[in-house]
Scaffold this motif. Structure first.
Motif, short mmCIF file in Angstrom:
data_model
loop_
_atom_site.label_atom_id
_atom_site.label_comp_id
_atom_site.label_asym_id
_atom_site.label_seq_id
_atom_site.Cartn_x
_atom_site.Cartn_y
_atom_site.Cartn_z
N UNK A 119 0.81 -1.22 0.00
CA UNK A 119 0.00 0.00 0.00
C UNK A 119 0.85 1.26 0.00
N UNK A 120 2.14 1.13 0.30
CA UNK A 120 3.02 2.30 0.35
C UNK A 120 4.03 2.21 -0.78
N UNK A 121 3.75 2.89 -1.89
CA UNK A 121 4.60 2.79 -3.07
C UNK A 121 5.93 3.50 -2.89
N UNK A 122 6.05 4.36 -1.85
CA UNK A 122 7.30 5.09 -1.63
C UNK A 122 8.26 4.35 -0.70
N UNK A 123 7.84 3.20 -0.20
CA UNK A 123 8.68 2.46 0.73
C UNK A 123 9.77 1.69 0.00
N UNK A 124 11.00 1.81 0.48
CA UNK A 124 12.13 1.11 -0.11
C UNK A 124 12.40 -0.16 0.69
N UNK A 125 12.21 -1.31 0.05
CA UNK A 125 12.39 -2.59 0.73
C UNK A 125 13.74 -3.18 0.36
N UNK A 126 14.52 -3.55 1.38
CA UNK A 126 15.85 -4.10 1.16
C UNK A 126 15.91 -5.54 1.67
N UNK A 127 16.52 -6.41 0.87
CA UNK A 127 16.81 -7.77 1.31
C UNK A 127 18.27 -7.81 1.74
N UNK A 128 18.52 -8.10 2.99
CA UNK A 128 19.86 -8.02 3.56
C UNK A 128 20.44 -9.43 3.72
N UNK A 129 21.69 -9.59 3.27
CA UNK A 129 22.35 -10.89 3.39
C UNK A 129 23.48 -10.81 4.42
N UNK A 130 23.49 -11.78 5.33
CA UNK A 130 24.57 -11.94 6.30
C UNK A 130 25.35 -13.18 5.93
N UNK A 131 26.69 -13.10 6.00
CA UNK A 131 27.54 -14.24 5.66
C UNK A 131 28.50 -14.53 6.81
N UNK A 132 28.62 -15.80 7.17
CA UNK A 132 29.64 -16.21 8.12
C UNK A 132 30.36 -17.43 7.55
N UNK A 133 31.57 -17.66 8.03
CA UNK A 133 32.38 -18.75 7.50
C UNK A 133 32.02 -20.09 8.13
N UNK A 134 32.12 -21.12 7.31
CA UNK A 134 32.01 -22.50 7.77
C UNK A 134 33.37 -23.16 7.54
N UNK A 135 33.94 -23.74 8.59
CA UNK A 135 35.19 -24.47 8.45
C UNK A 135 34.90 -25.96 8.67
N UNK A 136 35.20 -26.75 7.65
CA UNK A 136 35.05 -28.20 7.78
C UNK A 136 36.40 -28.78 8.17
N UNK A 137 36.46 -29.42 9.34
CA UNK A 137 37.71 -29.92 9.90
C UNK A 137 37.67 -31.45 9.95
N UNK A 138 38.35 -32.10 9.00
CA UNK A 138 38.30 -33.57 8.95
C UNK A 138 38.95 -34.22 10.18
N UNK A 139 38.53 -35.42 10.45
CA UNK A 139 39.07 -36.17 11.59
C UNK A 139 40.56 -36.45 11.38
N UNK A 140 41.33 -36.28 12.44
CA UNK A 140 42.74 -36.68 12.39
C UNK A 140 43.73 -35.56 12.20
N UNK A 141 43.27 -34.31 11.99
CA UNK A 141 44.23 -33.21 11.78
C UNK A 141 44.45 -32.39 13.05
N UNK A 142 43.73 -32.73 14.12
CA UNK A 142 43.93 -32.03 15.38
C UNK A 142 43.19 -30.71 15.44
N UNK A 143 43.74 -29.77 16.23
CA UNK A 143 43.13 -28.46 16.39
C UNK A 143 44.18 -27.38 16.14
N UNK A 144 43.76 -26.17 15.77
CA UNK A 144 44.71 -25.13 15.36
C UNK A 144 45.36 -24.39 16.53
N UNK A 145 46.00 -25.12 17.43
CA UNK A 145 46.72 -24.47 18.53
C UNK A 145 48.11 -24.06 18.05
N UNK A 146 48.52 -22.86 18.44
CA UNK A 146 49.83 -22.32 18.07
C UNK A 146 50.05 -22.34 16.55
#
Length: 233
Positions: A119-146
């Motif tokens: 009903x409001x033709x002057x309204x500006x509608x925005x679609x906002x995208x948020x992105x975050x990283x996914x890290x896939x860590x296979x079994x056997x490589x340990x953890x990133x200490x030091x």
């Protein structure tokens, strides 16, 4: 001279844009990254609608260079999130072979689509995208200490131009929040990722004087870690 009617239109548009900008990030995620262990092949993040208005959210996973084909699927892929509510987005590895000796990383995308006010033709509608990283860590490589102990930095001088080389000898993606040379932030350093078992070279805008490098990385929990100062040679 700008007519008064046109000035009113400009002001109305500016006010509408400001209102729309205030709606940015109505959907907030509980984490800045998701680490998926190979032994589980799944992870989750909570999406919360901090506004009073309902939003439709669309969720999907992309590769590092925005490749649409990935071995991950998000549930639900599309849903309605009422105001001041939250729910979990579940990310599951469903198919495809990934390297077993190193981490792989992807992007989780969450697109928030606000209710359309027809009903409001002057309204500006925005679609906002948020992105975050996914890290896939296979079994056997340990953890990133030091992990900083596996980084090797080198300065390459070629006349009046310089390049910076970083070698990552670990099995992990090293995510930098900032890289400073001579106490000045570098443009490429914010969000820069050094891939596992790789060497990457970037051009510097100017050659450093003292050659002191200070790098800050982001750990699994989204915290910033300041690494020891390195003297470039």
């Amino acid at each position: 001279m700008i007519a008064k009617k046109n000035i009113l239109k400009i002001c109305a548009l500016a006010a509408t844009t400001l209102f729309s900008m205030q709606s940015i990030a109505a959907i907030q995620l509980s984490n800045t990254r998701v680490v998926i262990e190979g032994s589980k092949n799944s992870g989750s993040v909570v999406a919360k609608n901090i506004s009073s208005e309902p939003f439709v959210i669309q969720n999907w996973v992309e590769g590092p260079n925005e490749e649409m084909e990935t071995p991950f699927f998000v549930t639900p892929p599309l849903s309605r999130l009422e105001g001041n509510t939250d729910f979990s987005l579940n990310i599951r590895k469903i198919d495809g072979d990934l390297p077993s000796d190193r981490e792989s990383y992807f992007w989780l995308n969450v697109m928030e689509i606000p209710k359309s006010e027809k009903e409001d033709s002057n309204n500006l509608t925005l679609a906002i995208r948020t992105r975050i990283k996914i890290f896939y860590r296979p079994t056997g490589i340990g953890s990133p200490t030091e992990v900083e102990k596996t980084l090797d930095w080198a300065l390459i001088r070629n006349g009046s131009t310089c390049q910076l080389t970083v070698s990552n000898g670990s099995a992990f993606n090293v995510n930098f929040s900032d890289i400073l040379i001579d106490s000045k932030s570098t443009e490429f350093g914010k969000g820069y990722i050094s891939a596992p078992f790789s060497q990457q070279t970037v051009d510097l805008k100017s050659c450093p004087t003292t050659g002191q490098l200070q790098a800050n990385i982001v750990n699994d929990y989204g915290a910033f870690i300041q690494l020891p100062i390195v003297q470039l040679k």
